[in-house]
Motif scaffolding. Sequence first.
Motif, PDB file in Angstrom:
ATOM      1  N   LEU A   1       7.428 -43.089  51.257  1.00  0.00           N
ATOM      2  CA  LEU A   1       8.737 -42.449  51.360  1.00  0.00           C
ATOM      3  C   LEU A   1       9.307 -42.047  50.008  1.00  0.00           C
ATOM      4  O   LEU A   1       9.991 -41.025  49.893  1.00  0.00           O
ATOM      5  N   ASP A   2       9.067 -42.849  48.974  1.00  0.00           N
ATOM      6  CA  ASP A   2       9.661 -42.575  47.663  1.00  0.00           C
ATOM      7  C   ASP A   2       8.682 -43.060  46.600  1.00  0.00           C
ATOM      8  O   ASP A   2       8.652 -44.245  46.254  1.00  0.00           O
ATOM      9  N   ALA A   3       7.874 -42.145  46.068  1.00  0.00           N
ATOM     10  CA  ALA A   3       6.821 -42.487  45.115  1.00  0.00           C
ATOM     11  C   ALA A   3       7.399 -42.555  43.707  1.00  0.00           C
ATOM     12  O   ALA A   3       7.284 -41.621  42.912  1.00  0.00           O
ATOM     13  N   VAL A   4       8.022 -43.688  43.375  1.00  0.00           N
ATOM     14  CA  VAL A   4       8.596 -43.886  42.047  1.00  0.00           C
ATOM     15  C   VAL A   4       7.685 -44.840  41.276  1.00  0.00           C
ATOM     16  O   VAL A   4       6.960 -45.651  41.870  1.00  0.00           O
ATOM     17  N   PRO A   5       7.686 -44.785  39.944  1.00  0.00           N
ATOM     18  CA  PRO A   5       6.756 -45.611  39.161  1.00  0.00           C
ATOM     19  C   PRO A   5       6.911 -47.101  39.409  1.00  0.00           C
ATOM     20  O   PRO A   5       5.916 -47.823  39.516  1.00  0.00           O
ATOM     21  N   THR A   6       8.153 -47.588  39.469  1.00  0.00           N
ATOM     22  CA  THR A   6       8.345 -49.030  39.654  1.00  0.00           C
ATOM     23  C   THR A   6       7.787 -49.493  40.984  1.00  0.00           C
ATOM     24  O   THR A   6       7.263 -50.615  41.091  1.00  0.00           O
TER      25      THR A   6
END
Length: 705
Positions: free
Chosen positions: A476-481
């Motif tokens: 849903l939300d491919a963020v680094p963290t």
Amino acid sequence: MFPTSFPSLPWLAAFILIGGVCLWGLASRLTQDRLASRLLLWAYGVRVVLALILFAASLWHWPFLKSMQTAYGFWVFGGDGLGYHYIGTLIADALAHGVELPRLETAIDYYAVVAAIYRLTGAHPLYPILINCWLAAATGLLACLIARRLADRRVARISAALVSFWPSSLLWSIQLLKDVLCWFLLFLALWLIIRLMPTDERARRRASVFGLGRWVVLAVAVIGLTRLRFYVGSALSLAVLAVLVPAGVWAFGRRRARRGSRYLALAAGVYLSMLCARTLNPTKLLSPAHPELGHFRLAVSNLRLGNFQEAEDEFVRAVSLKRDYREAYLGAAAAAVQQVRWEQAIWAYTRVLPYATPDQQAAIKLIVAGIYLHRANQHLTDRQADAAIPLYEEALVYDPLSLEATTNLGLALAQAGDFDHAFVVFSRALRDAAGERQQTTARNGLARAYMTLAWHEARLNRWEQAAAAAVASLHLDAVPTAFAECGIMLTEAQQIDEALTMGTRALELSGSGGEDAAPVRRLVAKLYRAKAVREIRLDHGESAVQFYTESLRLDPDPGTARDLKRHQEALRASAHADTPPDQPLDQPLDQPLDQPLLIRHPAMPLPTGSVSRSEPERQVVERAMTLFSSNTEEWSERMVESRRQRDVLAQLNAKALQIRDQAIFSAYETTPQALEIRREGFVSTGGHSLMDAWAKISTPRKLIT
């Protein structure tokens, strides 16, 4: 409120001079006696000088008769003056602002007289004291006129001197007391009674010209005297009845009907005036018809000056006097919002709803929803999810279309551990989202909820389920963290190679800058350290050195440096020691990063110059002030945007229905087999196979089965 200095000296001198000129003119015209006029002028001058000296001595604490001084120009023998000044000032302020008069335990009459003087001259006790000086001298003039009428010029002079310079009258007349006014009204009533009893034809003709005015002044004098001193007015009425009624009867007996009727009319007029004074209610006469308007004007003035607490108090007082005062409710709410008094603002807005127009009701509901949303966000930021949940629900009652409230309610439920309810809320948010921005906001919130679920499972050491929830978050939300945290969970699930793949992807997305770069590098360094430990267990010493070195490059941790040094020494000594024990990661099983818990609406503007308010708080303040301004002519006209917002939402309704259908359709693609295939492809490609952006799971337990 109490004086600390003398009034303006030029104005004070002019005030005293005007009093002296008026007294000299009246005495010269009425007595036709220069000696008597000079005597009365001297009486006025002596009183003025003594009043100024005593006032200055008490005000500045001169060293004489200090035990008799109180403060602020008052003396012990005139102690009532402090009360007259204080209450008179309050009444004058009430009359100036058009509000209700203060409640008193005693009669208001002389307080009202002092207030009337203050309204004309300003709230300083010297002005009524100087008027008392003038009234005392005028009482001597009336005594002179009465004696002149009944006797001769010599007796008139003696009477004027005795009344004007009697020691006690001299002392009381230079203080702020009502005795002097009582004396003046008593002598005025006696003089008018005598004047209204003509004795010859010429006097009768003159009386016919001024008779009506004298009757009115006599009635006013008796009413004022009775209100100030009831027993004096009653005694005067009884004396008039005892003298004039028998005189009238005697005149009728002597067949002098005109004189007899005049006597009886005088007796009846004085007695009826006394009865009228007893039934008169000065407080009701002086009170404004609509005091709520005065409180409203006073509140608006305080609001302009930034005195928000005083403004709120005045607005609340206005609505207590008029329950349906819509503008006052809106003003009270605006003042409360300015002070961040949310409970008071909600009280005012909920009370005004029945009296508001449909457009105003829509704007009020948006503001109340914003208040609840702001309070709930504060609780959620402080990780008080249980306190935030009911506030989010209240916000949705007033604004069911608030995507921010819906999304953050889902986050709060996830923080509280109620994941099933949280994902139901997110499903509703996805269904109601209108436009790409709102869809993105809802997806980001759902991703946070999945990551919260992942850490919840991690705390229970259910690493397979935790990794599955983390992968769902990445869909849903491919963020680094998120990639880095997913790698940690895969490491604990003994999937080291997949974890390194996630770490590599996290480093690619974070780059070399940004606020996420340092935390991501620390997390990925832990992945390389875990890989080094695994290589040592497999007796791949050189490979372990490479992974330790990479871990130190990302995060120069002293513990990792010690482990690398010990391992290199072991390799140089060519010692074949046993495999070191398993080294668990020191990453705490809680959310490792201080990520923002709240999902802000992407259309929310940035603050413009407000340094003491948060952005949501500033929005609530602006909406409250705009709504109040649009209903008050005192303020600039600014239109509320609620109608336009509703129109935009109506235009997006068709698109929202399409999005809802798509979200429902995606729920059928969440079978365990489909999810397993999708997760394996996602992990094996390092997170590059984000082909299906609609992996929104309405029932999260299906993902981890």
